[in-house]
Design a protein around this motif. Sequence first.
Motif, PDB file in Angstrom:
ATOM      1  N   LYS A  66      10.301  30.888 -38.924  1.00  0.00           N
ATOM      2  CA  LYS A  66       9.851  32.162 -39.467  1.00  0.00           C
ATOM      3  C   LYS A  66      10.447  32.381 -40.852  1.00  0.00           C
ATOM      4  CE  LYS A  66       9.111  34.551 -35.079  1.00  0.00           C
ATOM      5  NZ  LYS A  66       9.455  35.745 -34.257  1.00  0.00           N
ATOM      6  N   ALA A  67       9.760  33.153 -41.641  1.00  0.00           N
ATOM      7  CA  ALA A  67      10.263  33.488 -42.975  1.00  0.00           C
ATOM      8  C   ALA A  67      11.530  34.329 -42.851  1.00  0.00           C
ATOM      9  CB  ALA A  67       9.194  34.246 -43.763  1.00  0.00           C
ATOM     10  N   PRO A  68      12.445  34.231 -43.824  1.00  0.00           N
ATOM     11  CA  PRO A  68      13.724  34.961 -43.686  1.00  0.00           C
ATOM     12  C   PRO A  68      13.569  36.468 -43.715  1.00  0.00           C
ATOM     13  CG  PRO A  68      13.518  33.959 -45.855  1.00  0.00           C
ATOM     14  CD  PRO A  68      12.397  33.419 -45.030  1.00  0.00           C
ATOM     15  N   GLN A  69      12.490  36.995 -44.312  1.00  0.00           N
ATOM     16  CA  GLN A  69      12.379  38.446 -44.383  1.00  0.00           C
ATOM     17  C   GLN A  69      11.855  39.064 -43.091  1.00  0.00           C
ATOM     18  OE1 GLN A  69      10.814  36.381 -46.438  1.00  0.00           O
ATOM     19  NE2 GLN A  69       8.619  36.793 -46.585  1.00  0.00           N
TER      20      GLN A  69
ATOM     21  N   THR B  13      21.074  53.496 -47.764  1.00  0.00           N
ATOM     22  CA  THR B  13      21.473  52.106 -47.586  1.00  0.00           C
ATOM     23  C   THR B  13      20.537  51.422 -46.593  1.00  0.00           C
ATOM     24  OG1 THR B  13      23.767  52.731 -47.995  1.00  0.00           O
ATOM     25  CG2 THR B  13      23.370  50.570 -47.018  1.00  0.00           C
ATOM     26  N   GLU B  14      20.053  50.250 -46.981  1.00  0.00           N
ATOM     27  CA  GLU B  14      19.144  49.499 -46.130  1.00  0.00           C
ATOM     28  C   GLU B  14      19.743  48.132 -45.818  1.00  0.00           C
ATOM     29  OE1 GLU B  14      14.895  49.726 -47.086  1.00  0.00           O
ATOM     30  OE2 GLU B  14      15.475  50.911 -48.826  1.00  0.00           O
ATOM     31  N   ASP B  15      19.327  47.581 -44.709  1.00  0.00           N
ATOM     32  CA  ASP B  15      19.798  46.267 -44.279  1.00  0.00           C
ATOM     33  C   ASP B  15      19.013  45.188 -45.027  1.00  0.00           C
ATOM     34  OD1 ASP B  15      21.018  44.219 -43.021  1.00  0.00           O
ATOM     35  OD2 ASP B  15      19.947  44.417 -41.121  1.00  0.00           O
ATOM     36  N   THR B  16      19.731  44.388 -45.823  1.00  0.00           N
ATOM     37  CA  THR B  16      19.093  43.328 -46.598  1.00  0.00           C
ATOM     38  C   THR B  16      19.522  41.942 -46.120  1.00  0.00           C
ATOM     39  OG1 THR B  16      20.878  43.500 -48.247  1.00  0.00           O
ATOM     40  CG2 THR B  16      18.872  44.770 -48.652  1.00  0.00           C
ATOM     41  N   LYS B  17      19.930  41.833 -44.834  1.00  0.00           N
ATOM     42  CA  LYS B  17      20.329  40.528 -44.325  1.00  0.00           C
ATOM     43  C   LYS B  17      19.129  39.609 -44.131  1.00  0.00           C
ATOM     44  CE  LYS B  17      24.443  42.273 -41.939  1.00  0.00           C
ATOM     45  NZ  LYS B  17      25.118  42.445 -40.635  1.00  0.00           N
ATOM     46  N   THR B  18      17.993  40.162 -43.755  1.00  0.00           N
ATOM     47  CA  THR B  18      16.805  39.345 -43.537  1.00  0.00           C
ATOM     48  C   THR B  18      16.048  39.037 -44.827  1.00  0.00           C
ATOM     49  OG1 THR B  18      15.518  41.351 -43.092  1.00  0.00           O
ATOM     50  CG2 THR B  18      16.528  40.244 -41.208  1.00  0.00           C
TER      51      THR B  18
ATOM     52  N   TRP C 156       6.815  41.743 -61.957  1.00  0.00           N
ATOM     53  CA  TRP C 156       6.722  41.032 -60.676  1.00  0.00           C
ATOM     54  C   TRP C 156       7.589  41.747 -59.658  1.00  0.00           C
ATOM     55  CZ3 TRP C 156      10.558  38.518 -57.792  1.00  0.00           C
ATOM     56  CH2 TRP C 156      10.090  37.759 -56.710  1.00  0.00           C
ATOM     57  N   THR C 157       7.169  41.715 -58.408  1.00  0.00           N
ATOM     58  CA  THR C 157       7.968  42.204 -57.292  1.00  0.00           C
ATOM     59  C   THR C 157       7.719  41.300 -56.101  1.00  0.00           C
ATOM     60  OG1 THR C 157       8.454  44.101 -55.860  1.00  0.00           O
ATOM     61  CG2 THR C 157       6.169  43.823 -56.556  1.00  0.00           C
ATOM     62  N   GLY C 158       8.770  41.006 -55.361  1.00  0.00           N
ATOM     63  CA  GLY C 158       8.659  40.082 -54.234  1.00  0.00           C
ATOM     64  C   GLY C 158       9.943  40.058 -53.439  1.00  0.00           C
ATOM     65  N   PHE C 159      10.059  39.060 -52.542  1.00  0.00           N
ATOM     66  CA  PHE C 159      11.200  38.948 -51.643  1.00  0.00           C
ATOM     67  C   PHE C 159      11.977  37.681 -51.958  1.00  0.00           C
ATOM     68  CE2 PHE C 159       8.162  41.536 -49.328  1.00  0.00           C
ATOM     69  CZ  PHE C 159       8.962  42.554 -48.832  1.00  0.00           C
ATOM     70  N   THR C 160      13.289  37.778 -51.841  1.00  0.00           N
ATOM     71  CA  THR C 160      14.179  36.626 -51.930  1.00  0.00           C
ATOM     72  C   THR C 160      15.147  36.671 -50.746  1.00  0.00           C
ATOM     73  OG1 THR C 160      15.735  37.852 -53.341  1.00  0.00           O
ATOM     74  CG2 THR C 160      14.067  36.504 -54.444  1.00  0.00           C
ATOM     75  N   LYS C 161      15.811  35.549 -50.512  1.00  0.00           N
ATOM     76  CA  LYS C 161      16.700  35.484 -49.354  1.00  0.00           C
ATOM     77  C   LYS C 161      18.020  36.192 -49.614  1.00  0.00           C
ATOM     78  CE  LYS C 161      18.678  32.220 -46.054  1.00  0.00           C
ATOM     79  NZ  LYS C 161      18.861  30.795 -45.692  1.00  0.00           N
ATOM     80  N   ASP C 162      18.632  35.977 -50.780  1.00  0.00           N
ATOM     81  CA  ASP C 162      19.952  36.538 -51.095  1.00  0.00           C
ATOM     82  C   ASP C 162      19.890  37.257 -52.439  1.00  0.00           C
ATOM     83  OD1 ASP C 162      21.131  35.375 -48.791  1.00  0.00           O
ATOM     84  OD2 ASP C 162      21.259  33.449 -49.861  1.00  0.00           O
TER      85      ASP C 162
END
Length: 431
Positions: free
Chosen positions: A183-186, A292-297, A378-384
């Motif tokens: 699965k994708a990390p997000q 505050t939001e959880d950004t571990k995924t 641009w806007t998107g998702f990264t792992k860290d």
Amino acid sequence: NLIIDSQGRTIDRLTGEEVQLGQHRPTLKVNLRVKKSEQFKQAMKSNEEPSSGPTGLESSQFYDPKIPQKLPNRQSRRQLAFHEPGKFTKLAARIRTKAQLRRLQESVEAKARRTGIACATKLAAIQSASRTDEVVPSIEWWDAPILKSDDLSYSVLDSGKPIVELLQSDWFTRLVEHPVQLKAPQYPEKPPEIKLQLTKEEQKKLRRQNRVEMQKERQEKQRLGLVPAPQPKLRMTNLMRVLGSEAVQDPTKAEAFVRAQMDKRKRDHESANAARQLTPEQRRAKKIRKLTEDTKTGVTVSVFLVKDLSDLSHRFKVRANAEQLGMTGVAVTHRDCCVVVVEGGPKQTRKFSRLMLERIRWTEGKTKVPDNQCKLVWTGFTKDRAFDKLDFQSAPTEMAGREIFKKAGVEHYWDHCYAGNVLQSVGGESA
């Protein structure tokens, strides 16, 4: 340290010698001035004569050995520092040369801007910086174990021999490997629990049922004697009906009793509300917890391109909102463009994007560009996360700006924004 002995003489207590005190003889002021000038001349002559003692004052009639001697300490005077001849002439010539070189560079840049050479040079520099030196191997690593020949290159396939003879048959089977799908990390490992949404009528019904159950439990405790029965809830409207004869016998006392009970109920209600109210520290912690939001995924990243970010009020708004939302990133200012990168959760990103694209009036304030604007690149998702906190950094050249992003491993943010800005400027000039 003078004393008088039995004979009336004046004696020094330390040395034991007799001291002759001068007698005061009145005279005219003219004679006193002449006498003082003569004494001063004699003292000057005695100082000019070579001395036999350590200081040369022992022979003077004014010398007293009991007084500690302190030599005069004259500070050395600073000597005059003269400049070398021609120093300021060379300095002026150097300044004139720099000014002439600056004017020449400005004229060359203006001509290059009109002809479009500067934009092509910038794009070439961006492509050369982003392009890595890739060496094409003679054979890929996954094909090397399959070939039988010692010459590990694809040229053996063109030798004319059958392919079956060139390959090792032990590596081939009828089995097919199916890799495990990850699965994708997000995306979270477990699906989030969706709370049951009730309608208004269902919420009222549930609340009514809970209150009935609580009332029945309270009545059972009162029936068993565990809890005393509550006093009747008196008001001015039901005073006569509840008290009855007591209210008729002494109406003033009954009214005072009812009003006291009403005041007690009001105080209890206000104290209960105050007890449930959050303290300033708890209110602040609740606000931070909501933001505050959880950004571990996964981390949501947004890249903004601003033409000019020199206004201090605009900088303050960007930095203050990023700190309040708990976001990280970087803001790099360059003479051609300014790049703002922020990292956080989805809710934080939506609030910050609304700030950058709608709330801030980029054309107002002390901005150097009249048509200043901000756009989302641009806007998107990264792992860290790539940055620790939002900092403002100045880049004198485009290579310095790219180096700031390269340290964090995200130099493609700068390449994309800078190339887009160059192409936009080329389109504006051609139009």
